[in-house]
Design a protein around this motif. Structure first.
Motif, PDB file in Angstrom:
ATOM      1  N   LEU A  65       0.823  -1.215   0.000  1.00 49.48           N
ATOM      2  CA  LEU A  65       0.000   0.000   0.000  1.00 49.48           C
ATOM      3  C   LEU A  65       0.851   1.256   0.000  1.00 49.48           C
ATOM      4  O   LEU A  65       0.539   2.237  -0.674  1.00 49.48           O
ATOM      5  CB  LEU A  65      -0.935  -0.004   1.215  1.00 49.48           C
ATOM      6  CG  LEU A  65      -2.119  -0.960   1.140  1.00 49.48           C
ATOM      7  CD1 LEU A  65      -2.850  -0.991   2.475  1.00 49.48           C
ATOM      8  CD2 LEU A  65      -3.060  -0.561   0.031  1.00 49.48           C
ATOM      9  N   VAL A  66       1.950   1.237   0.746  1.00 54.15           N
ATOM     10  CA  VAL A  66       2.838   2.398   0.769  1.00 54.15           C
ATOM     11  C   VAL A  66       3.445   2.630  -0.613  1.00 54.15           C
ATOM     12  O   VAL A  66       3.507   3.768  -1.089  1.00 54.15           O
ATOM     13  CB  VAL A  66       3.941   2.221   1.835  1.00 54.15           C
ATOM     14  CG1 VAL A  66       5.042   3.255   1.668  1.00 54.15           C
ATOM     15  CG2 VAL A  66       3.344   2.307   3.225  1.00 54.15           C
ATOM     16  N   MET A  67       3.864   1.572  -1.275  1.00 53.97           N
ATOM     17  CA  MET A  67       4.474   1.727  -2.601  1.00 53.97           C
ATOM     18  C   MET A  67       3.449   2.180  -3.643  1.00 53.97           C
ATOM     19  O   MET A  67       3.733   3.024  -4.477  1.00 53.97           O
ATOM     20  CB  MET A  67       5.133   0.429  -3.034  1.00 53.97           C
ATOM     21  CG  MET A  67       6.419   0.148  -2.293  1.00 53.97           C
ATOM     22  SD  MET A  67       7.361  -1.210  -2.964  1.00 53.97           S
ATOM     23  CE  MET A  67       6.358  -2.602  -2.496  1.00 53.97           C
ATOM     24  N   VAL A  68       2.253   1.618  -3.583  1.00 50.26           N
ATOM     25  CA  VAL A  68       1.234   1.957  -4.577  1.00 50.26           C
ATOM     26  C   VAL A  68       0.717   3.376  -4.372  1.00 50.26           C
ATOM     27  O   VAL A  68       0.507   4.122  -5.334  1.00 50.26           O
ATOM     28  CB  VAL A  68       0.075   0.941  -4.509  1.00 50.26           C
ATOM     29  CG1 VAL A  68      -1.127   1.416  -5.300  1.00 50.26           C
ATOM     30  CG2 VAL A  68       0.541  -0.406  -5.020  1.00 50.26           C
ATOM     31  N   LEU A  69       0.535   3.780  -3.126  1.00 49.92           N
ATOM     32  CA  LEU A  69      -0.051   5.088  -2.842  1.00 49.92           C
ATOM     33  C   LEU A  69       0.985   6.185  -2.650  1.00 49.92           C
ATOM     34  O   LEU A  69       0.653   7.263  -2.163  1.00 49.92           O
ATOM     35  CB  LEU A  69      -0.945   4.986  -1.601  1.00 49.92           C
ATOM     36  CG  LEU A  69      -2.108   3.997  -1.711  1.00 49.92           C
ATOM     37  CD1 LEU A  69      -2.827   3.881  -0.392  1.00 49.92           C
ATOM     38  CD2 LEU A  69      -3.050   4.406  -2.818  1.00 49.92           C
ATOM     39  N   ASP A  70       2.226   5.932  -3.039  1.00 52.44           N
ATOM     40  CA  ASP A  70       3.290   6.914  -2.898  1.00 52.44           C
ATOM     41  C   ASP A  70       3.023   8.112  -3.799  1.00 52.44           C
ATOM     42  O   ASP A  70       2.850   7.977  -4.997  1.00 52.44           O
ATOM     43  CB  ASP A  70       4.625   6.266  -3.267  1.00 52.44           C
ATOM     44  CG  ASP A  70       5.797   7.195  -3.063  1.00 52.44           C
ATOM     45  OD1 ASP A  70       5.655   8.167  -2.310  1.00 52.44           O
ATOM     46  OD2 ASP A  70       6.854   6.933  -3.662  1.00 52.44           O
ATOM     47  N   LYS A  71       2.975   9.301  -3.219  1.00 50.89           N
ATOM     48  CA  LYS A  71       2.672  10.519  -3.974  1.00 50.89           C
ATOM     49  C   LYS A  71       3.875  11.446  -4.121  1.00 50.89           C
ATOM     50  O   LYS A  71       3.729  12.595  -4.527  1.00 50.89           O
ATOM     51  CB  LYS A  71       1.551  11.307  -3.274  1.00 50.89           C
ATOM     52  CG  LYS A  71       0.246  10.545  -3.144  1.00 50.89           C
ATOM     53  CD  LYS A  71      -0.417  10.353  -4.468  1.00 50.89           C
ATOM     54  CE  LYS A  71      -1.769   9.702  -4.254  1.00 50.89           C
ATOM     55  NZ  LYS A  71      -2.346   9.183  -5.445  1.00 50.89           N
ATOM     56  N   SER A  72       5.072  10.983  -3.772  1.00 54.69           N
ATOM     57  CA  SER A  72       6.237  11.857  -3.867  1.00 54.69           C
ATOM     58  C   SER A  72       6.578  12.110  -5.334  1.00 54.69           C
ATOM     59  O   SER A  72       6.278  11.313  -6.213  1.00 54.69           O
ATOM     60  CB  SER A  72       7.434  11.252  -3.144  1.00 54.69           C
ATOM     61  OG  SER A  72       7.808  10.038  -3.749  1.00 54.69           O
ATOM     62  N   LYS A  73       7.218  13.221  -5.593  1.00 56.58           N
ATOM     63  CA  LYS A  73       7.545  13.617  -6.962  1.00 56.58           C
ATOM     64  C   LYS A  73       8.774  12.862  -7.453  1.00 56.58           C
ATOM     65  O   LYS A  73       9.688  12.567  -6.699  1.00 56.58           O
ATOM     66  CB  LYS A  73       7.800  15.120  -7.016  1.00 56.58           C
ATOM     67  CG  LYS A  73       6.568  15.923  -6.669  1.00 56.58           C
ATOM     68  CD  LYS A  73       6.838  17.400  -6.721  1.00 56.58           C
ATOM     69  CE  LYS A  73       5.577  18.155  -6.345  1.00 56.58           C
ATOM     70  NZ  LYS A  73       5.793  19.583  -6.291  1.00 56.58           N
ATOM     71  N   GLU A  74       8.789  12.578  -8.731  1.00 58.78           N
ATOM     72  CA  GLU A  74       9.862  11.788  -9.332  1.00 58.78           C
ATOM     73  C   GLU A  74      11.220  12.477  -9.188  1.00 58.78           C
ATOM     74  O   GLU A  74      12.226  11.820  -8.939  1.00 58.78           O
ATOM     75  CB  GLU A  74       9.549  11.557 -10.811  1.00 58.78           C
ATOM     76  CG  GLU A  74      10.577  10.704 -11.539  1.00 58.78           C
ATOM     77  CD  GLU A  74      10.591   9.266 -11.077  1.00 58.78           C
ATOM     78  OE1 GLU A  74      11.669   8.654 -11.136  1.00 58.78           O
ATOM     79  OE2 GLU A  74       9.540   8.749 -10.661  1.00 58.78           O
ATOM     80  N   GLU A  75      11.275  13.798  -9.304  1.00 51.91           N
ATOM     81  CA  GLU A  75      12.560  14.490  -9.250  1.00 51.91           C
ATOM     82  C   GLU A  75      13.146  14.520  -7.831  1.00 51.91           C
ATOM     83  O   GLU A  75      14.318  14.813  -7.646  1.00 51.91           O
ATOM     84  CB  GLU A  75      12.453  15.914  -9.807  1.00 51.91           C
ATOM     85  CG  GLU A  75      11.516  16.836  -9.037  1.00 51.91           C
ATOM     86  CD  GLU A  75      10.102  16.837  -9.590  1.00 51.91           C
ATOM     87  OE1 GLU A  75       9.326  17.695  -9.151  1.00 51.91           O
ATOM     88  OE2 GLU A  75       9.777  15.993 -10.432  1.00 51.91           O
ATOM     89  N   HIS A  76      12.357  14.209  -6.830  1.00 51.55           N
ATOM     90  CA  HIS A  76      12.850  14.186  -5.455  1.00 51.55           C
ATOM     91  C   HIS A  76      13.385  12.814  -5.054  1.00 51.55           C
ATOM     92  O   HIS A  76      14.014  12.687  -4.023  1.00 51.55           O
ATOM     93  CB  HIS A  76      11.739  14.604  -4.483  1.00 51.55           C
ATOM     94  CG  HIS A  76      11.411  16.053  -4.574  1.00 51.55           C
ATOM     95  ND1 HIS A  76      11.639  16.918  -3.548  1.00 51.55           N
ATOM     96  CD2 HIS A  76      10.888  16.804  -5.561  1.00 51.55           C
ATOM     97  CE1 HIS A  76      11.262  18.134  -3.894  1.00 51.55           C
ATOM     98  NE2 HIS A  76      10.790  18.086  -5.127  1.00 51.55           N
ATOM     99  N   ARG A  77      13.123  11.819  -5.857  1.00 56.85           N
ATOM    100  CA  ARG A  77      13.595  10.475  -5.541  1.00 56.85           C
ATOM    101  C   ARG A  77      15.047  10.318  -5.954  1.00 56.85           C
ATOM    102  O   ARG A  77      15.477  10.813  -6.990  1.00 56.85           O
ATOM    103  CB  ARG A  77      12.755   9.425  -6.265  1.00 56.85           C
ATOM    104  CG  ARG A  77      11.344   9.404  -5.790  1.00 56.85           C
ATOM    105  CD  ARG A  77      10.587   8.280  -6.436  1.00 56.85           C
ATOM    106  NE  ARG A  77       9.172   8.423  -6.141  1.00 56.85           N
ATOM    107  CZ  ARG A  77       8.214   7.978  -6.900  1.00 56.85           C
ATOM    108  NH1 ARG A  77       8.494   7.344  -8.004  1.00 56.85           N
ATOM    109  NH2 ARG A  77       6.960   8.153  -6.563  1.00 56.85           N
TER     110      ARG A  77
END
Length: 96
Positions: A65-77
């Motif tokens: 659920l944490v991986m699927v619902l992750d809303k962080s931005k791609e450039e911050h990863r």
């Protein structure tokens, strides 16, 4: 941490553990209390399912659920695609 503090901490832990063991009453399964009505025991499969499989499944569901619902931005990863490194021949003070 110096030796004196380590010895003091070890003595404190050992003393606390010893006092807890001495003050706790043993689990006497042979002597039943009044009104005691134990149920049937668990089989090996039921025990493994309850104490091994169920926690692992719960962990997997939460992690999924944490991986699927992750809303962080791609450039911050931090990934291998967005790490910028200097070329192999560049010096520390020079601009590339």
């Amino acid at each position: 941490m110096d030796k004196k503090n380590a010895l003091r901490a070890g003595a404190l832990v050992a003393g606390t553990t010893l006092m807890m063991l001495l003050m706790s009453s043993p689990a006497s399964a042979l002597v039943r209390d009044d009104g005691d009505d134990p149920g049937s025991g668990l089989s090996v499969i039921e025990t493994l399912g309850l104490f091994v499989v169920a926690p692992l499944a719960l962990f997997a569901v939460i992690a999924g659920l944490v991986m699927v619902l992750d809303k962080s931005k791609e450039e911050h990863r931090v990934t291998s695609r967005n790490i910028k490194t200097k070329p192999a021949g560049a010096k520390a003070g020079s601009k590339a």
